[in-house]
Design a protein around this motif. Structure first.
Motif, PDB file in Angstrom:
ATOM      1  N   LEU A   1       0.812  -1.215   0.000  1.00 33.05           N
ATOM      2  CA  LEU A   1       0.000   0.000   0.000  1.00 33.05           C
ATOM      3  C   LEU A   1       0.846   1.266   0.000  1.00 33.05           C
ATOM      4  O   LEU A   1       0.392   2.336  -0.369  1.00 33.05           O
ATOM      5  CB  LEU A   1      -0.874  -0.001   1.249  1.00 33.05           C
ATOM      6  CG  LEU A   1      -2.364   0.111   1.012  1.00 33.05           C
ATOM      7  CD1 LEU A   1      -3.100  -0.204   2.288  1.00 33.05           C
ATOM      8  CD2 LEU A   1      -2.731   1.470   0.490  1.00 33.05           C
ATOM      9  N   ALA A   2       2.098   1.113   0.437  1.00 40.14           N
ATOM     10  CA  ALA A   2       2.936   2.297   0.596  1.00 40.14           C
ATOM     11  C   ALA A   2       3.252   2.971  -0.727  1.00 40.14           C
ATOM     12  O   ALA A   2       3.633   4.120  -0.744  1.00 40.14           O
ATOM     13  CB  ALA A   2       4.234   1.915   1.293  1.00 40.14           C
TER      14      ALA A   2
ATOM     15  N   ARG B   1      -8.263   7.615  -7.101  1.00 38.33           N
ATOM     16  CA  ARG B   1      -9.456   7.145  -6.415  1.00 38.33           C
ATOM     17  C   ARG B   1     -10.143   8.292  -5.691  1.00 38.33           C
ATOM     18  O   ARG B   1      -9.684   8.728  -4.651  1.00 38.33           O
ATOM     19  CB  ARG B   1      -9.040   6.102  -5.377  1.00 38.33           C
ATOM     20  CG  ARG B   1      -9.368   4.678  -5.814  1.00 38.33           C
ATOM     21  CD  ARG B   1      -9.528   3.812  -4.601  1.00 38.33           C
ATOM     22  NE  ARG B   1      -8.259   3.321  -4.129  1.00 38.33           N
ATOM     23  CZ  ARG B   1      -8.098   2.785  -2.921  1.00 38.33           C
ATOM     24  NH1 ARG B   1      -9.103   2.721  -2.082  1.00 38.33           N
ATOM     25  NH2 ARG B   1      -6.932   2.335  -2.548  1.00 38.33           N
ATOM     26  N   PRO B   2     -11.219   8.810  -6.221  1.00 35.63           N
ATOM     27  CA  PRO B   2     -11.914   9.840  -5.463  1.00 35.63           C
ATOM     28  C   PRO B   2     -12.453   9.225  -4.173  1.00 35.63           C
ATOM     29  O   PRO B   2     -13.011   8.126  -4.192  1.00 35.63           O
ATOM     30  CB  PRO B   2     -13.042  10.290  -6.386  1.00 35.63           C
ATOM     31  CG  PRO B   2     -13.084   9.327  -7.506  1.00 35.63           C
ATOM     32  CD  PRO B   2     -11.899   8.441  -7.450  1.00 35.63           C
ATOM     33  N   VAL B   3     -12.245   9.919  -3.079  1.00 33.94           N
ATOM     34  CA  VAL B   3     -12.623   9.354  -1.788  1.00 33.94           C
ATOM     35  C   VAL B   3     -14.045   9.759  -1.441  1.00 33.94           C
ATOM     36  O   VAL B   3     -14.393  10.931  -1.466  1.00 33.94           O
ATOM     37  CB  VAL B   3     -11.667   9.858  -0.689  1.00 33.94           C
ATOM     38  CG1 VAL B   3     -12.142   9.391   0.669  1.00 33.94           C
ATOM     39  CG2 VAL B   3     -10.267   9.363  -0.966  1.00 33.94           C
ATOM     40  N   ARG B   4     -14.852   8.793  -1.157  1.00 34.97           N
ATOM     41  CA  ARG B   4     -16.213   9.083  -0.668  1.00 34.97           C
ATOM     42  C   ARG B   4     -16.298   8.612   0.759  1.00 34.97           C
ATOM     43  O   ARG B   4     -16.192   7.428   1.039  1.00 34.97           O
ATOM     44  CB  ARG B   4     -17.242   8.342  -1.514  1.00 34.97           C
ATOM     45  CG  ARG B   4     -17.557   9.032  -2.818  1.00 34.97           C
ATOM     46  CD  ARG B   4     -18.851   8.492  -3.375  1.00 34.97           C
ATOM     47  NE  ARG B   4     -19.993   9.159  -2.795  1.00 34.97           N
ATOM     48  CZ  ARG B   4     -20.491  10.281  -3.304  1.00 34.97           C
ATOM     49  NH1 ARG B   4     -19.969  10.823  -4.345  1.00 34.97           N
ATOM     50  NH2 ARG B   4     -21.536  10.843  -2.750  1.00 34.97           N
ATOM     51  N   GLN B   5     -16.509   9.568   1.651  1.00 28.74           N
ATOM     52  CA  GLN B   5     -16.570   9.219   3.057  1.00 28.74           C
ATOM     53  C   GLN B   5     -17.923   8.581   3.363  1.00 28.74           C
ATOM     54  O   GLN B   5     -18.952   9.042   2.866  1.00 28.74           O
ATOM     55  CB  GLN B   5     -16.391  10.492   3.886  1.00 28.74           C
ATOM     56  CG  GLN B   5     -15.997  10.218   5.307  1.00 28.74           C
ATOM     57  CD  GLN B   5     -15.799  11.516   6.069  1.00 28.74           C
ATOM     58  OE1 GLN B   5     -16.572  12.445   5.927  1.00 28.74           O
ATOM     59  NE2 GLN B   5     -14.762  11.570   6.864  1.00 28.74           N
ATOM     60  N   ALA B   6     -17.892   7.513   4.139  1.00 32.41           N
ATOM     61  CA  ALA B   6     -19.158   6.916   4.563  1.00 32.41           C
ATOM     62  C   ALA B   6     -19.870   7.895   5.487  1.00 32.41           C
ATOM     63  O   ALA B   6     -19.229   8.631   6.242  1.00 32.41           O
ATOM     64  CB  ALA B   6     -18.881   5.612   5.293  1.00 32.41           C
TER      65      ALA B   6
ATOM     66  N   PRO C   1       2.970   5.251  -3.568  1.00 33.79           N
ATOM     67  CA  PRO C   1       2.110   6.433  -3.682  1.00 33.79           C
ATOM     68  C   PRO C   1       1.099   6.256  -4.801  1.00 33.79           C
ATOM     69  O   PRO C   1       1.438   5.761  -5.878  1.00 33.79           O
ATOM     70  CB  PRO C   1       3.097   7.556  -4.023  1.00 33.79           C
ATOM     71  CG  PRO C   1       4.453   7.002  -3.787  1.00 33.79           C
ATOM     72  CD  PRO C   1       4.367   5.513  -3.828  1.00 33.79           C
ATOM     73  N   LEU C   2      -0.125   6.631  -4.524  1.00 31.85           N
ATOM     74  CA  LEU C   2      -1.171   6.544  -5.540  1.00 31.85           C
ATOM     75  C   LEU C   2      -1.174   7.814  -6.362  1.00 31.85           C
ATOM     76  O   LEU C   2      -0.903   8.882  -5.849  1.00 31.85           O
ATOM     77  CB  LEU C   2      -2.535   6.404  -4.863  1.00 31.85           C
ATOM     78  CG  LEU C   2      -2.829   5.067  -4.215  1.00 31.85           C
ATOM     79  CD1 LEU C   2      -3.969   5.239  -3.234  1.00 31.85           C
ATOM     80  CD2 LEU C   2      -3.193   4.046  -5.267  1.00 31.85           C
TER      81      LEU C   2
ATOM     82  N   ALA D   1      -2.657  11.042  -7.792  1.00 32.57           N
ATOM     83  CA  ALA D   1      -3.561  11.897  -7.038  1.00 32.57           C
ATOM     84  C   ALA D   1      -5.016  11.709  -7.443  1.00 32.57           C
ATOM     85  O   ALA D   1      -5.913  11.751  -6.618  1.00 32.57           O
ATOM     86  CB  ALA D   1      -3.153  13.347  -7.223  1.00 32.57           C
ATOM     87  N   SER D   2      -5.247  11.479  -8.710  1.00 34.30           N
ATOM     88  CA  SER D   2      -6.641  11.450  -9.158  1.00 34.30           C
ATOM     89  C   SER D   2      -7.188  10.031  -9.266  1.00 34.30           C
ATOM     90  O   SER D   2      -8.268   9.811  -9.767  1.00 34.30           O
ATOM     91  CB  SER D   2      -6.740  12.135 -10.524  1.00 34.30           C
ATOM     92  OG  SER D   2      -5.829  11.508 -11.404  1.00 34.30           O
TER      93      SER D   2
END
Lengths: 381, 572
Positions: free
Chosen positions: B7-8, B16-21, B10-11, B13-14
């Motif tokens: 996982l370390a 995975r848009p994060v959707r908070q539960a 770096p992804l 930037a664009s």
């Protein structure tokens, strides 16, 4: 109070952070936050180790508070991941994350007493009344407000309110403490005292802590590591000594501490030509010949006392202005034969011994090992 | 970083848009907000829509375009009442603003003695239905009036009576706006003007007037709209002088000509909407005039100015009190003007037409229900609008819907309700003729001012209370009940008193909605006056006034005790 695991944590805090150790407590990758077309955070990577106190330092609008609020889940990021204690928390709402927070305004509940403010989170945890009372007493003791328990926030001083907010944030024994400019609403004297208290408390509890501030002095005194931020990016991460002594960018050099910037051109791999003078570097640099460069030296690193003994990096200067600031003279020097101006901090002793006064001419030395060099054109503040 | 974990890496930037539960609390708040929006749609937006639809409906149903408006323009009797209404509204506004400006100036910029008393007297008209001044004027200047000679042969029935009555009734509304505008003065501007040796007149025109211009504009529009949409005063004292608001009443209640009523209602909506827009604009500008660093202006004693201010205020206050006094006096005498001995017979409502004491009890019930449910709804609604995270569109829409009633005169709201709820196909038709519809309509009618008061109170709270609660794992409803409501209690009580007093005094919306079982006191005043029972009408109006005054007084006492006791934390 007997903090769980306090000795071990204190020992950990003594260590300088290194990657040999266990997992980072907080692992941030590719964190980006956009507000419409504005990018508040651009692809931020950061690790925070267990038990350390990390400061986010930068000018207003640099993204430090945005980063803190993303970690808390109050304003979720647009992209990127945050892991806390090995658990991916990006999608969790704030109420499902594990942190305590102190805001600049403290956000104390004005209609509740100090005791009830501190106990506020404990009621939701189905503890017995006795347990809650014991815990509140413990926390009051911890922040030294045992005798103020029944007062209302408005009846306390700013510093006391700050401590109540701290105790309230610690009540649920969070794994992470977030402090959003907790000291900037206080006057200078109280600020310095509370700064030491927070640091002491954090060490005793071994609590991983992130503090947001725009005050570089605060960051230097309190932190294990400083994260210097500018325009949504991390400029440098390092211990206070590293950040101060070896700034990674001109921005850091300028923002943390005071700095002289001299524009010049590379005459040789280890020599820089200024307008009318030439300085030696401690080591050759790998830049194309004749590159334009910025040469930096801190005002307190300008040498006057033994300048006469060695000709190495010696320049002749004239004292243009002297401002008495108590502990020293902030002095502006003009390098003779050039247009360059140089700021130096002259101790009262040096001024007396060398008979320095405005208009005086004297040799100054810029020690090669103190000179830092950046390619010209990198943005400063 | 040298971490073994995959996982370390770096992804981008664009990536995975994060959707908070959403936390449970947030789901509840969003659902609440949607419910609020639905409620406001049913009680505000749809009735207005029904009015629009009716105005464009043909005799056989279906869309008739502007035919109804053309018919309106072709009826001389109707257009003349539009003209009349404009004349009366313009005159009343001019007089009212002039008087209110002087009064507000005296209260804020001079050291006149008895300020708080003068300020209290000026709020008297707010506590009575607009019918009360009209009835009092009949007693003063009517055919058997005490001071009939003062009109030099002119009749009080008509424009003169309407204007006097309207000035009385709208005076406090203008005064509140102008006092606010005048009290936000920056002392430094006056000191600078004095240092530059400007004359008092020059200071007045270059410093004072420009600073309050938005307040003046706002007050002018508000008063104009109030007058043109009020029908209580012209109903009682208008005589044969027809105005717009009366036309609506006559069309809808008298002739059951709903389409023409809707057309006149639409015309009434024009000044109200205009006034709403101007008022919003002016208030924003007014707020921007005073910077945070301004030094408040403190008037200095000046015997000449203070004396003049006292005389002026005393005259205005006497006029207000004498209008009230005449109504009170007339309600307690045997037979005006021949037998002025004390009598309670005018309060024997059960032996008169108009609903009797039952209507007073109905009014109390209606006002109490409105105060309780209205306050709970408005405050919770304002809290949802202010504190729900993200969800920007729905929040904005709910806020807009909450402000909409401010642009709708009560009369228009009332006929909208009739058109909407009278339809048997409407699932809420069962409300028609019930006490509930009176409460719902009154809440809707006065929603905006209460909503704005709640929003103002909520905005003064630390914005991080909810964030702190989330970090402490405390459910939001607990913070709402333990912190938000207690801290805002003075504002909550103020909203409740506002709802109660307005529910007691309102005539305009409810006059279309009451049924024989739900007669109200304010409507009883109207009906008794209509039937010629002026003295009992005055008695009932006085009773309404007394009740409102009592509630206002109780509110003031309660708040003072609250601030002294449970809110000890406010004082340092």
């Amino acid at each position: 109070m007997a903090a769980p695991g306090a000795p071990a944590a204190a020992a950990r805090a003594e260590q300088s952070p290194n990657t040999e150790r266990a997992e980072p407590y907080l692992r941030i990758r590719g964190l980006t936050k956009r507000f419409g077309a504005f990018t508040a955070l651009a692809d931020v990577d950061l690790d925070v180790w267990p038990g350390e106190l990390v400061t986010f330092l930068g000018p207003s609008g640099c993204g430090k508070t945005t980063l803190l609020r993303a970690i808390a889940g109050l304003d979720p990021q647009t992209a990127g991941t945050i892991e806390q204690a090995g658990r991916e928390i990006s999608r969790l709402p704030a109420s499902a994350r594990d942190f305590g927070i102190v805001f600049q305004s403290y956000a104390l509940f004005p209609n509740l007493t100090v005791r009830d403010n501190i106990a506020y989170g404990l009621f939701a945890t189905r503890r017995s009344k006795r347990e809650i009372e014991t815990r509140v007493a413990e926390l009051l003791e911890l922040v030294g407000l045992a005798d103020q328990a029944d007062k209302y926030p408005a009846q306390l001083s700013g510093g006391q309110q700050q401590r109540v907010a701290l105790a309230r944030a610690l009540a649920l024994r969070p794994g992470l403490l977030l402090l959003d400019e907790p000291l900037s609403a206080l006057d200078a004297r109280v600020r310095v005292r509370l700064r030491a208290e927070i640091r002491d408390l954090q060490r005793r509890l071994g609590l991983t802590t992130i503090l947001v501030t725009h005050d570089q002095e605060e960051a230097l005194t309190i932190s294990d590591r400083i994260v210097v931020m500018n325009r949504g990016r991390i400029e440098q991460v390092g211990t206070p000594e590293e950040v101060y002594a070896r700034p990674a960018t001109p921005f850091v050099a300028d923002f943390v501490g005071k700095m002289n910037f001299l524009e010049g051109r590379l005459a040789a791999p280890d020599r820089v030509a200024l307008a009318g003078a030439e300085l030696r570097l401690a080591a050759p640099v790998a830049l194309p010949p004749a590159s334009r460069v910025l040469l930096c030296i801190r005002p307190e690193e300008v040498v006057l006392r033994e300048a006469a003994r060695s000709t190495d990096n010696r320049l002749l200067a004239e004292v243009a202005a002297m401002d008495f600031v108590g502990s020293h003279y902030a002095t502006r020097l003009r390098i003779l034969g050039t247009e360059l101006a140089l700021f130096a901090e002259l101790s009262l002793n040096a001024v007396r011994d060398l008979g320095i006064r405005p208009g005086a001419r004297l040799p100054v030395r810029l020690p090669a090992e103190r000179l830092r060099l950046f390619p010209a054109g990198e943005p400063r503040r | 970083m040298a971490s073994p974990r995959a996982l370390a890496a770096p992804l981008p930037a664009s990536a995975r848009p994060v959707r908070q539960a959403l936390a449970f609390d947030e789901r509840v708040m969003r659902a609440g907000l949607l419910l609020l929006l639905l409620y406001l749609a049913i009680t505000v937006v749809l009735p207005l829509w029904a009015l629009f639809a009716k105005a464009f409906e043909g005799p056989e149903g279906g869309f008739a375009g502007l035919a109804n408006f053309a018919a309106y323009a072709a009826t001389p009797a109707l257009t003349s009442s539009l003209r009349n209404a404009l004349v009366v509204a313009t005159l009343s506004t001019a007089i009212c603003i002039a008087l209110a400006f002087g009064y507000a100036y005296a209260l804020t910029r001079t050291c006149l003695p008895g300020k708080s008393l003068f300020a209290a007297v000026a709020t008297v008209p707010l506590l009575a239905p607009s019918l009360l001044p009209a009835i009092a004027l009949v007693y003063l200047f009517g055919n058997q009036g005490l001071a009939r000679w003062a009109l030099f042969g002119h009749s009080i029935y008509g424009p003169i009576g309407i204007v006097i009555g309207e000035v009385f009734w709208t005076f406090p509304h203008a005064l509140i706006i102008l006092t606010t505008a005048l009290s936000t003065a920056d002392a430094r501007l006056y000191e600078a003007a004095l240092a530059l040796k400007a004359s008092p007149a020059r200071i007045f025109f270059t410093v004072t007037l420009p600073a309050v211009r938005y307040g003046l504009i706002s007050a002018t529009f508000v008063v104009f709209t109030l007058v043109i949409t009020d029908f209580g005063v012209p109903k009682v004292i208008g005589g044969s002088y027809n105005v717009l608001a009366l036309d609506v009443y006559k069309h809808v209640v008298g002739q059951q000509n709903f389409r023409m009523g809707a057309v006149v209602g639409m015309i009434l909506l024009v000044p109200a909407v205009l006034s709403f827009v101007v008022d919003r604009f002016a208030q924003k500008r007014q707020a921007a005039l005073l910077s945070a660093r301004a030094v408040p202006y403190v008037p200095k004693p000046d015997p000449l100015v203070d004396g003049a201010a006292f005389v002026f205020c005393a005259l205005v206050a006497c006029a207000i009190l004498s209008i009230l006094g005449v109504a009170v006096f007339a309600s307690f005498v045997n037979f005006w003007p021949y037998d002025l001995s004390f009598s309670l017979k005018n309060y024997d409502f059960d032996n008169m037409d108009g609903g009797g004491w039952e209507s007073y009890r109905n009014s109390l019930e209606m006002a109490t229900l409105t105060a309780v449910f209205g306050t709970a709804l408005v405050f919770t609604g304002a809290w949802l609008v202010e504190k729900t995270r993200a969800f920007v569109w729905v929040r904005g829409l709910a806020h807009l819907a909450a402000l909409l009633p401010l642009a709708v005169p009560g009369l228009v709201m009332g006929i909208g309700y009739v058109f909407f709820f009278v339809e048997p196909s409407n699932p809420f038709h069962f409300l028609y003729g019930s006490m509930a519809i009176l409460v719902v309509c009154t809440i809707a009618h006065f929603y905006s001012v209460a909503h704005l008061a709640a929003v103002t109170a909520l905005k003064q709270l630390d914005p991080e209370f909810e964030a702190v609660s989330a970090s402490l794992k405390v459910p939001l409803y607990r913070t709402f009940l333990k912190v938000t409501v207690p801290v805002c209690l003075p504002a909550v009580l103020d909203i409740a008193a506002y709802f109660f007093v307005n529910a007691m005094t309102t005539v305009s919306a409810v006059v279309f909605l009451y049924s024989p079982r739900t007669q109200l006191a304010s409507i009883a005043v109207l009906n008794m006056d209509d039937a010629g029972d002026i003295a009992p009408a005055a008695a009932m109006a006085v009773l309404i006034f007394a009740t409102s005054a009592l509630v206002r007084g109780a509110y003031a006492l309660l708040v003072r005790r609250l601030l002294a006791r449970t809110q000890a934390w406010r004082s340092r």
